[in-house]
Enzyme design. Sequence first.
Site, PDB file in Angstrom:
ATOM      1  N   LYS A 147      19.894   6.873 -17.914  1.00 18.06           N
ATOM      2  CA  LYS A 147      18.570   6.492 -17.401  1.00 18.06           C
ATOM      3  C   LYS A 147      17.826   7.757 -17.046  1.00 18.06           C
ATOM      4  CE  LYS A 147      16.365   2.569 -16.523  1.00 18.06           C
ATOM      5  NZ  LYS A 147      16.558   1.257 -17.174  1.00 18.06           N
TER       6      LYS A 147
HETATM    7  P1  NAD Z   1       6.580  -3.205 -15.768  1.00 17.18           P
HETATM    8  O1  NAD Z   1       6.118  -1.968 -15.113  1.00 17.18           O
HETATM    9  O2  NAD Z   1       6.017  -3.596 -17.102  1.00 17.18           O
HETATM   10  O3  NAD Z   1       6.397  -4.475 -14.815  1.00 17.18           O
HETATM   11  C1  NAD Z   1       6.811  -4.544 -13.487  1.00 17.18           C
HETATM   12  C2  NAD Z   1       5.786  -5.406 -12.766  1.00 17.18           C
HETATM   13  O4  NAD Z   1       6.252  -5.656 -11.457  1.00 17.18           O
HETATM   14  C3  NAD Z   1       4.433  -4.740 -12.663  1.00 17.18           C
HETATM   15  O5  NAD Z   1       3.426  -5.649 -13.090  1.00 17.18           O
HETATM   16  C4  NAD Z   1       4.322  -4.407 -11.176  1.00 17.18           C
HETATM   17  O6  NAD Z   1       2.995  -4.444 -10.698  1.00 17.18           O
HETATM   18  C5  NAD Z   1       5.179  -5.478 -10.552  1.00 17.18           C
HETATM   19  N1  NAD Z   1       5.706  -5.135  -9.239  1.00 17.18           N
HETATM   20  C6  NAD Z   1       6.141  -3.936  -8.779  1.00 17.18           C
HETATM   21  N2  NAD Z   1       6.571  -4.031  -7.516  1.00 17.18           N
HETATM   22  C7  NAD Z   1       6.434  -5.326  -7.170  1.00 17.18           C
HETATM   23  C8  NAD Z   1       6.699  -6.060  -5.994  1.00 17.18           C
HETATM   24  N3  NAD Z   1       7.223  -5.477  -4.907  1.00 17.18           N
HETATM   25  N4  NAD Z   1       6.436  -7.393  -5.986  1.00 17.18           N
HETATM   26  C9  NAD Z   1       5.920  -7.982  -7.075  1.00 17.18           C
HETATM   27  N5  NAD Z   1       5.631  -7.342  -8.210  1.00 17.18           N
HETATM   28  C10 NAD Z   1       5.878  -6.031  -8.260  1.00 17.18           C
HETATM   29  O7  NAD Z   1       8.170  -3.068 -15.853  1.00 17.18           O
HETATM   30  P2  NAD Z   1       9.174  -3.938 -16.703  1.00 17.18           P
HETATM   31  O8  NAD Z   1       9.516  -3.171 -17.931  1.00 17.18           O
HETATM   32  O9  NAD Z   1       8.684  -5.333 -16.807  1.00 17.18           O
HETATM   33  O10 NAD Z   1      10.461  -3.882 -15.767  1.00 17.18           O
HETATM   34  C11 NAD Z   1      10.651  -4.765 -14.674  1.00 17.18           C
HETATM   35  C12 NAD Z   1      12.109  -4.748 -14.279  1.00 17.18           C
HETATM   36  O11 NAD Z   1      12.915  -5.125 -15.400  1.00 17.18           O
HETATM   37  C13 NAD Z   1      12.656  -3.368 -13.858  1.00 17.18           C
HETATM   38  O12 NAD Z   1      13.684  -3.573 -12.906  1.00 17.18           O
HETATM   39  C14 NAD Z   1      13.273  -2.830 -15.145  1.00 17.18           C
HETATM   40  O13 NAD Z   1      14.255  -1.851 -14.903  1.00 17.18           O
HETATM   41  C15 NAD Z   1      13.864  -4.112 -15.692  1.00 17.18           C
HETATM   42  N6  NAD Z   1      14.117  -4.118 -17.134  1.00 17.18           N
HETATM   43  C16 NAD Z   1      13.134  -3.870 -18.040  1.00 17.18           C
HETATM   44  C17 NAD Z   1      13.411  -3.922 -19.401  1.00 17.18           C
HETATM   45  C18 NAD Z   1      12.348  -3.744 -20.449  1.00 17.18           C
HETATM   46  O14 NAD Z   1      12.656  -3.942 -21.632  1.00 17.18           O
HETATM   47  N7  NAD Z   1      11.127  -3.423 -20.112  1.00 17.18           N
HETATM   48  C19 NAD Z   1      14.716  -4.205 -19.831  1.00 17.18           C
HETATM   49  C20 NAD Z   1      15.704  -4.453 -18.882  1.00 17.18           C
HETATM   50  C21 NAD Z   1      15.388  -4.415 -17.537  1.00 17.18           C
END
Ligand code: NAD
Length: 421
Positions: free
Chosen positions: A111
């Site tokens: 990461k």
């Molecule tokens: P992203 O940045 O696209 O979306 C995250 C969203 O959460 C944003 O819209 C943000 O405004 C919101 N957010 C942040 N803090 C918040 C809070 N306290 N309360 C409510 N909303 C909040 O990121 P993502 O890629 O969707 O990732 C989200 C989670 O999923 C992370 O933990 C990431 O590690 C995990 N993840 C992502 C992927 C991927 O393919 N993108 C894959 C596996 C895991």
Amino acid sequence: MRTISMEQEINPWESQAARFDLAAQKLNLDEGLWKILRYPAREIIVHIPVQMDDGRIEVFTGFRVQHSIARGPSKGGIRYAPDVTLDEVRALASWMTWKCAVVNIPFGGAKGGVICDPKKLSMGEIERITRRYTAELVEFIGPEKDIPAPDVGTNEQTMAWIMDTYSMHTRQTCTAVVTGKPVTMGGSRGRREATGRGVMIIANESLKKLGMNIEDTRVIVQGFGNVGSNAAKLMHDTGYKIIGVGEWNGGLFNAKGIDIEKLLEHQQRNGTIVGFAGAEARATADLLTSDCELLIPAATENQITSQNAERIKAKVLIEGANGPTTAAADDILADKKVFVVPDILANAGGVTASYFEWVQDRQGYFWKESVVNEQLEHIMVSSFEDVVRYAETHNVNNRIAAYMLAIDRVQFTIRQRGIYA
Ligand code: NAD
């Protein structure tokens, strides 16, 4: 249960280590292998100078942690956020090792992160941070070494810059160095939606297992970014009733169900979900404990803790985000008999489609979206079955079962490879 401070409870590295230790103990893991797998293999810290738009020079701190390369090159996203820490990146890197092993794809875990606030930076500044960060890591990443992908605060454009910078250094276009790229330059069809799609597949399988119906399942989603919005959209289209959506600046609730298509249009137009006419406002923290069948935290770590776990009403918790539940909350949810599908299985659709992207880049042959989705479904369903069966056979919860399955696969390969001296 040992008493720990709130600070310890919400340290993602401690959260990861607590589950790892428990699973390793249940597996009766050899002490030497325990020592190898408990800590990352390599941790890189870079301090990167970047010229800002106003001419000032700013120095940003970035990390890349490679936890394991036992089962293949390491794989894992890059996060841009003001509160990134080395402990967080360490935990996320370890989770990637376990996640890739749970879905049985040939990668280890890594990461990366840069301490910065993309909301306050211009596109040009983000591009310069990305290119310099990549240049500092150029000998540590590569299609056969370590393959980054998007995470919170990064996206397809960020991956395009990393691919270009790496290619300029190696003097040849190298698409397989990152995944989550635009489809026009070696990205995979279906990758953008893959994590959300995987969450839906896991939801479908959980309902089947518990004898529940899609139509009667009310869903609350926290986080409306890549994972949350795609999961909500696909689930809405499949017949789930999405009654709540929460963002960092406010949440929405509609007992009759929110029209996700319209909400996406609203977000596109206004840059926020707040103010959407098709639902009433409700604080995001209250949404987590509102009445529903299925809760999907898809934002960030430490959302379900010892402080609110007792008040969770959902029967099923599917972790779209990494580390949304603390180890202390696990015990409370277990007592309440909540069916928890842990992050290292529930959000593995993203890395699975990333694996397909890496395969396609190396083949130079690109699959139809239907092929990507079909292969994804196959891997997610069989991994769900593996974890649930493991949990039942060993009388542990799904999270510890997923860790045990993963640790066992990784330790087996380390034994086969032997220790290089
Ligand atoms: P992203 O940045 O696209 O979306 C995250 C969203 O959460 C944003 O819209 C943000 O405004 C919101 N957010 C942040 N803090 C918040 C809070 N306290 N309360 C409510 N909303 C909040 O990121 P993502 O890629 O969707 O990732 C989200 C989670 O999923 C992370 O933990 C990431 O590690 C995990 N993840 C992502 C992927 C991927 O393919 N993108 C894959 C596996 C895991």
